[in-house]
Design a protein around this motif. Sequence first.
Motif, PDB file in Angstrom:
ATOM      1  N   TRP A 119       0.673  -0.935  -0.126  1.00  0.00           N
ATOM      2  CA  TRP A 119      -0.093   0.230  -0.049  1.00  0.00           C
ATOM      3  C   TRP A 119       0.719   1.292  -0.103  1.00  0.00           C
ATOM      4  O   TRP A 119       1.752   1.290   0.758  1.00  0.00           O
ATOM      5  CB  TRP A 119      -0.928  -0.132   0.973  1.00  0.00           C
ATOM      6  N   TRP A 120       0.519   2.596  -0.390  1.00  0.00           N
ATOM      7  CA  TRP A 120       1.361   3.227  -0.560  1.00  0.00           C
ATOM      8  C   TRP A 120       0.442   4.370  -1.580  1.00  0.00           C
ATOM      9  O   TRP A 120      -0.684   4.335  -2.365  1.00  0.00           O
ATOM     10  CB  TRP A 120       2.603   3.069  -1.315  1.00  0.00           C
ATOM     11  N   GLY A 121       0.898   6.253  -0.978  1.00  0.00           N
ATOM     12  CA  GLY A 121       0.900   6.746  -2.229  1.00  0.00           C
ATOM     13  C   GLY A 121      -1.048   7.567  -1.659  1.00  0.00           C
ATOM     14  O   GLY A 121      -1.454   8.074  -2.183  1.00  0.00           O
ATOM     15  N   TYR A 122      -1.319   7.334  -0.837  1.00  0.00           N
ATOM     16  CA  TYR A 122      -2.629   7.766  -0.271  1.00  0.00           C
ATOM     17  C   TYR A 122      -3.027   9.030   0.196  1.00  0.00           C
ATOM     18  O   TYR A 122      -4.698   9.157   0.523  1.00  0.00           O
ATOM     19  CB  TYR A 122      -3.486   6.453  -0.172  1.00  0.00           C
ATOM     20  N   LYS A 123      -1.914   9.214   1.075  1.00  0.00           N
ATOM     21  CA  LYS A 123      -1.622  10.374   2.249  1.00  0.00           C
ATOM     22  C   LYS A 123      -0.500  10.589   1.790  1.00  0.00           C
ATOM     23  O   LYS A 123       0.227   9.865   2.156  1.00  0.00           O
ATOM     24  CB  LYS A 123      -2.405   9.978   3.569  1.00  0.00           C
ATOM     25  N   ALA A 124      -0.103  11.858   2.291  1.00  0.00           N
ATOM     26  CA  ALA A 124       1.159  12.471   2.012  1.00  0.00           C
ATOM     27  C   ALA A 124       2.150  11.380   3.262  1.00  0.00           C
ATOM     28  O   ALA A 124       3.402  10.797   2.757  1.00  0.00           O
ATOM     29  CB  ALA A 124       1.506  13.772   3.003  1.00  0.00           C
ATOM     30  N   TYR A 148       3.660   8.242   1.247  1.00  0.00           N
ATOM     31  CA  TYR A 148       3.912   8.640  -0.204  1.00  0.00           C
ATOM     32  C   TYR A 148       5.344   8.110  -0.627  1.00  0.00           C
ATOM     33  O   TYR A 148       6.067   8.150  -1.249  1.00  0.00           O
ATOM     34  CB  TYR A 148       3.769  10.202  -0.651  1.00  0.00           C
ATOM     35  N   ALA A 182       5.933   4.915   1.356  1.00  0.00           N
ATOM     36  CA  ALA A 182       6.172   3.393   1.529  1.00  0.00           C
ATOM     37  C   ALA A 182       6.772   3.054   0.258  1.00  0.00           C
ATOM     38  O   ALA A 182       5.715   2.735  -1.088  1.00  0.00           O
ATOM     39  CB  ALA A 182       4.683   3.370   1.683  1.00  0.00           C
ATOM     40  N   PRO A 239     -10.479   3.916   1.247  1.00  0.00           N
ATOM     41  CA  PRO A 239      -9.076   2.914   1.611  1.00  0.00           C
ATOM     42  C   PRO A 239      -7.939   3.907   0.784  1.00  0.00           C
ATOM     43  O   PRO A 239      -8.320   4.433   0.040  1.00  0.00           O
ATOM     44  CB  PRO A 239      -9.015   1.865   0.325  1.00  0.00           C
ATOM     45  N   PRO A 240      -6.873   2.978   0.920  1.00  0.00           N
ATOM     46  CA  PRO A 240      -6.026   3.823  -0.087  1.00  0.00           C
ATOM     47  C   PRO A 240      -5.806   3.782  -1.594  1.00  0.00           C
ATOM     48  O   PRO A 240      -4.778   4.433  -1.733  1.00  0.00           O
ATOM     49  CB  PRO A 240      -4.611   2.893   0.792  1.00  0.00           C
ATOM     50  N   VAL A 241      -6.177   2.809  -1.731  1.00  0.00           N
ATOM     51  CA  VAL A 241      -7.181   3.012  -2.980  1.00  0.00           C
ATOM     52  C   VAL A 241      -7.480   4.057  -3.330  1.00  0.00           C
ATOM     53  O   VAL A 241      -8.509   4.802  -3.153  1.00  0.00           O
ATOM     54  CB  VAL A 241      -7.915   2.089  -3.391  1.00  0.00           C
ATOM     55  N   THR A 242      -6.757   4.393  -4.916  1.00  0.00           N
ATOM     56  CA  THR A 242      -7.135   5.783  -5.362  1.00  0.00           C
ATOM     57  C   THR A 242      -8.485   5.455  -5.983  1.00  0.00           C
ATOM     58  O   THR A 242      -8.798   3.746  -6.256  1.00  0.00           O
ATOM     59  CB  THR A 242      -5.732   5.880  -6.276  1.00  0.00           C
ATOM     60  N   ALA A 243      -9.089   6.732  -5.808  1.00  0.00           N
ATOM     61  CA  ALA A 243     -10.367   6.339  -6.258  1.00  0.00           C
ATOM     62  C   ALA A 243     -10.783   5.712  -7.446  1.00  0.00           C
ATOM     63  O   ALA A 243     -10.493   5.957  -8.464  1.00  0.00           O
ATOM     64  CB  ALA A 243     -11.386   7.902  -6.143  1.00  0.00           C
TER      65      ALA A 243
END
Lengths: 536, 558, 434
Positions: free
Chosen positions: A304-309, A312, A314, A525-529
């Motif tokens: 998981w990565w990139g879903y919040k600052a 980023y 990760a 979730p971390p999943v981008t929309a």
Amino acid sequence: MRISRSGIVVLSLATIAAAVPVAAQDTVIIQNATVLTITKGTIENGSVLIHNGKIAEVGKNLKVPSGATVIDASGMFLSPGIIDCHSHIAVEDQVNEGSVAVSSMTGVGEALDPEDPDIYHDLAGGVTVANVLHGSANPIGGLNAVIKLRWGKDAHGLMFEGAPPGIKFALGENPKRSNFTPPPGIPPRYPQSRMGVIDVIRQAFVDAREYRKSWDDYRKRTAAGEKNIMPPRRDVKLDPLVEVLEGKRYVHSHAYRADEMIQLMRLAEEFGFRIRTFQHVLEGYRIAPEMAAHGVGGSTFSDWWGYKAEAYEAIPYNAAMMTQHGVIVSINSDSAEEARHLNLEAAKTMKYGGMDETQALSMVTINPAIQLGIDKRVGSIEPGKDADLVIYNHHPLSVYAVPQTVFIDGHIYFDRKKDLAARADVDKERKALLEKEKAAEKKSEDKKSDEKKPDEKKPEEKKAIEAQTPGAPTPDASKPAVAKPDAPNPDASKQAPPKPKPADSKKDYSKKEDQKSQPPEPPKPPVTAAPQGSQQ
Amino acid sequence: MPQRNLCRSAEILALSIWVLTIAALFIGPDAQAGEPRYFAITNARIVPVSGAVIESGTVVMAKGLIVSVGKSVSIPPEALVIDGKGMTVYPGLFDALTDLGLTSPAATAGGAHEGGGGPSPSRGPEDRPNTTTWTSAADELKADDKRLETWRNGGFTTAVTAPKVGLFPGQGAVIDLAGDRPGDLVVKPNASLHISLTPTGGFFGFPGSLIGVIAYVKQIYYDAAQDAQAQQIYAANPRGRERPRYDRALHAIEDATRDGRPVLLPAVTVPQILRAFDIASQLGIKPVLYGVTQGYAVADQIAAKKLSVLVNLKWPEKEKDADPDAEESLRTLRVRDRAPGTPAALEKAGVKFAFYSDGLTSTKDILKNAKKAIDAGLQRDAALRALTLSPAEIYGVADRLGSIETGKIANLVVTDGDLFEEKTKIKFVFVDGRKFEIHEPEKPKDPPKGTMTGKWKFNFNTPEGAQEATADLTMDTDGTLSGSIVHQYGTSTISSGYLSADKFSFSFSVNMPRPTDVIFSGTLDGNTAKGSLSAGDFSTEITGTRPGGRQVENQEGR
Amino acid sequence: MKSVNKLTASLLAGLFLLLFAGASTGQTQPSVLAIRGAKIYTLAGAPIEKGNIILRDGRIAAVGADAAIPAGAEIVDGAGLEVYPGLFDSSSQLGLTEIDSVAGTVDNAEMGDFNPQLNAATAIHPASEHIPVSRETGITHTVVMPGGGMIPGQATAIHLAGWTLEEMLVRKSVGLVLNWPQISTRSFDFATFSFKEKPYTDVKREQEKKVQELTDFFDRARHYQQAVEKGSAASYERDLKLEALIPVLKGELPVIVIAERAREIKGASEFCDKQKIRMILAGGTESYKVKDLLRQKNIPVILGPTLALPANEDDPYDRQFTLPAELQAAGIQFAISSQSISFMRRLPEYAGVAQAYGLSHDDALKAVTLNPAQIFGLSKDFGTIETGKIGNLIVTTGDPLEIRTVVRYLFINGRLTSTDNKHRQLYEKYRKRP
């Protein structure tokens, strides 16, 4: 797969499964499997003997005790049950008491919902143990509950008896509420920065020390025979923190960034305790030596990565890199869905960072067991351990692996063949109940319109109504796969509202849950929309 | 209207005329003197509940009490004799949990946030969020709550009424359902302490979760225990000691613990019931569980804990305006199917249980739903007991209520047949030995044309500006209306109403804050309704629309 | 003739790092590349056990056991390796958002219900770190869909490489996204932090109103189309929104309808029938309930991740795992997509799980290669390894759906493209931490 009672009868798996659970006293032997013991190597064509719910023997050519139930697992792989070190399943209502900065007075174990279908969903994915955690809305959160996924048992029956107690902490964006704004009129909550987060935790432990001292004094003076001393107030919030100070309660801290983790380790050292695990620990790879020195475990996501600052930087190599520095590492789910394929998530540590098969599988078996302090009981296939086992049709690190049978304490709690067979029963019972309701409605309508005619219905009519409820099943006769008898009724919401669970909002389907932090963390979730998700 | 009387004793009535004049000013022209206080019902079938049925016997009442009961008892000459031939006499029905006579107070600090300007969210247990343990239903009663009469007309003479809002809403009272002044109603004040486990804080106030509520309940109990001890130590020797803080929230808890008062704890589902056991053991209390919809599955476990329970007679039903395509889960369907079997299961397991009406708006439905329990296997006499003697025992008033025995309060219900048969009519009730004729709700004269069932929006103008009320109405096949209406002052239960041909009328009581009767009446035309509302001297035009269309048609359309 | 030894792959990766740091397509590459001696899964027939692929000017010039390697070609040694068409993620938001929670990096949705004139291509960020990260598991092209409102805009097909959007572009518009209005009685109330049930009739009315708005919008566009085609330019004012609908009305551009529940799928299909427009279904959680409809109407489905929980409580636990196999058996054309950005690299697993639960290996591969190419009318250029198609290929250590498999070489537009990315760079950096 074929199950036989040694030498005498050959039972179909379905028959055995129907008798679930296999009486614990029974002796069961699983034969001809590739046994992935985790701690003692891999045994081709191996057998595992289960007695009284415990693993009695593991080896190549085990003697079949007379009367033992034999399960032929030719071509199959046998692994220890999957242990999920970060879960939010099986809790009624919210997993966050998000109002306060310190919510250590709460405990998810007090609100377990043994009828949560996600227990079964995860069980079917091979999960046998879950560390059910409070959310991450507070620097100091609530108490955890380590459970076994004994589907069908009540809340007490879920508890992993003897598992060391723990508490959730959280650092970073969630406790400082970076990603949502309270509605107008609601004052912001302290803390709003990482400085404040650490301050809140420090203050809480200063308070806990004082509190412990006041009780120690009281007890001392009372023991010395002093009378009429004012008793200190018992504080539900501080009791668990005293246990942390005394090393009797594990701290599982949600954390993303490297710097905040160092701060918490140092704070703990200052107060004389250790952090047991960092949860998510996305930047653990940057401070693996410090983690190893502190003795903290890392329980992370696979990729998981990139879903919040703070996510980023990760990287999926994180688990492998921490491992290489001697940190005990597990891969966790934080989601009822993700938990169903933790074996696949573990496999990613081979692609990203070069773990071998045993190291990879350890991250969802023995390592989380060590982190939760239950490795003497579970996490590997060794004599004396609980018979928590999964039979897979392929190697569990393969994307094609499908769990076939899941044992907990030697009982079969999930069996795929039985699940498949029971599906029709669920439909049948639903239909029967719906028709029964309809018939009852009709009857009362008829009664109303017939009110002037006191005579009862003719027997034929009566029969016709009964016939509309075919095979109205006796309560528990046909134990369906997922539906549990007597689940919370919708009206139960009066007492406790249902926990928000993505059920019918369309954007929810595609998304992973991230309950760790509702709502501080994105409800989603971390999943981008997904495209439809971006309507928000 | 039943005869209303300011004074309960004949002696006082003999007082000078100015008293009556003054009284008349307060209570209007209904008040009459000379109401009989001595009654004998003869030749009736008597079901005392506490003992064997007397097929043909006599009950004698005097000044509010039962003075004798039996096959052949002497009838005092002053008694008004009622020939009870063809009648059955039961103890007056006892609704074990209501808010009759109470108006809903607003939530206190720490309540769910409602946007700017509201109270600040509670910051923790120390703020005692939504806690009003000191509120005593007996002190908040309003004797002119319309619902008292509605319930009485349904055969209920007694109820426990309790504040509803909050985590610790307050203390319940056992009340009789008739009396001129609030104090006349009260049989036992502070009869129970109530706990709710529904989170009240939203996300931003404590407690916003079930786990938070449980923690709070524990903390306040620990605080109460500590407070009791600390106050005692301080009182014995205050000099040189820091004084313990005064906290009114704790006193009712301390009292309830000391006096062994019933503590009501909610538990509807199986997990909730089992969880209640754990909470109770942590608090060191033996609670009375209420709700208990899924008691059928754990009756034995409740019995093993020796707990009494209040069973909510509002059986789970399909949502009225639910998505027809949504798949109801098997467990939801199972609960709906099995819930009415709960009382039978409790009876079999030997659990003491009483019935309550929470959420039901018509007394007819209370008995109808009790009948469903009977259809699901409950013995009739057990059903009757759950509506009479059992609640009296649970609330510690079985020495004065709950059965037809000499010396008990003369609360009776007299019917023309078996209580649980739908065609049975209630002839009259006695409350505190006073006779009340049953006012059948106004019956529609003509069969209804169309249906009023559904969710309605009513718009009207008042001196305060345009307003809206939303009514959730259900119409019986004969045109009788029931349901509830949400308006500016809260939610009211429809006390009576009907649709006769295309003319509708229904009434309810609104606390503004004095209870006031409001009547909506007019003409139904498809999904619109036009007419007027009247409330005391005020009246205005109303227009109603039913956005959902006709409920019945929706169902048929599936 | 230069040769690349597979043993020096990591060295090569390092070299690429230098050559193509940042974005990825090198202008300095020779125009002819050859993959030599690999097992080739063309997906257009039986695998070629040992064959060569010649890439020239961005396209596949030859493929076969005996395809001759021209002089001067740069050779990639495929011995022991396998070649597959590059994976196609048929629904994503790649490049539209960098970090979900940081508003400044989010460009995936506009305000308002009707924005057919918007195009994802106008906001895709070619330097997004997500692009090279996603290449690592073999994804070479994707359809990027905007979100927000009922008509969020037009979807764009891109390559996962390019210095600029122009270089990345496959086709600027492959469909108009339509979020079909749904009827949902359940809504989350933030103030009380609990779900609220709304009356069905109310939400149904709201939904019907939205469908009516949609119908009106299409009617207006039709009228506009008539004005444009038959009227004089002076007689109408140019309207970008309505203009954008014309290709849809003409049947030149499909609508990509996002709908999950059976009822919504049926409603959308009726709408598209009435409007005589071509429908691609995206989402389709309950598409198994409307198989006959989808087959009869020839509606292809772009499924979301198979790794999803069941939508209904009584659904089998593997409800979404088995969905692709069920659609396959029913003869419905479908693709599997990530619907994501940061999880795009999971696309191969999603197909792998579909295979674990009943789909054949070939069909699982096609669900992320050929099928989406066909659905979007791009199969002339994508989806199989055949002469004339665009050179989007992956050379792997094995089955690309398996998690452990490593993509050794990746080609986009016939160019060798680095799979190096932010994650590998951080890995390299921090593993050297003393």
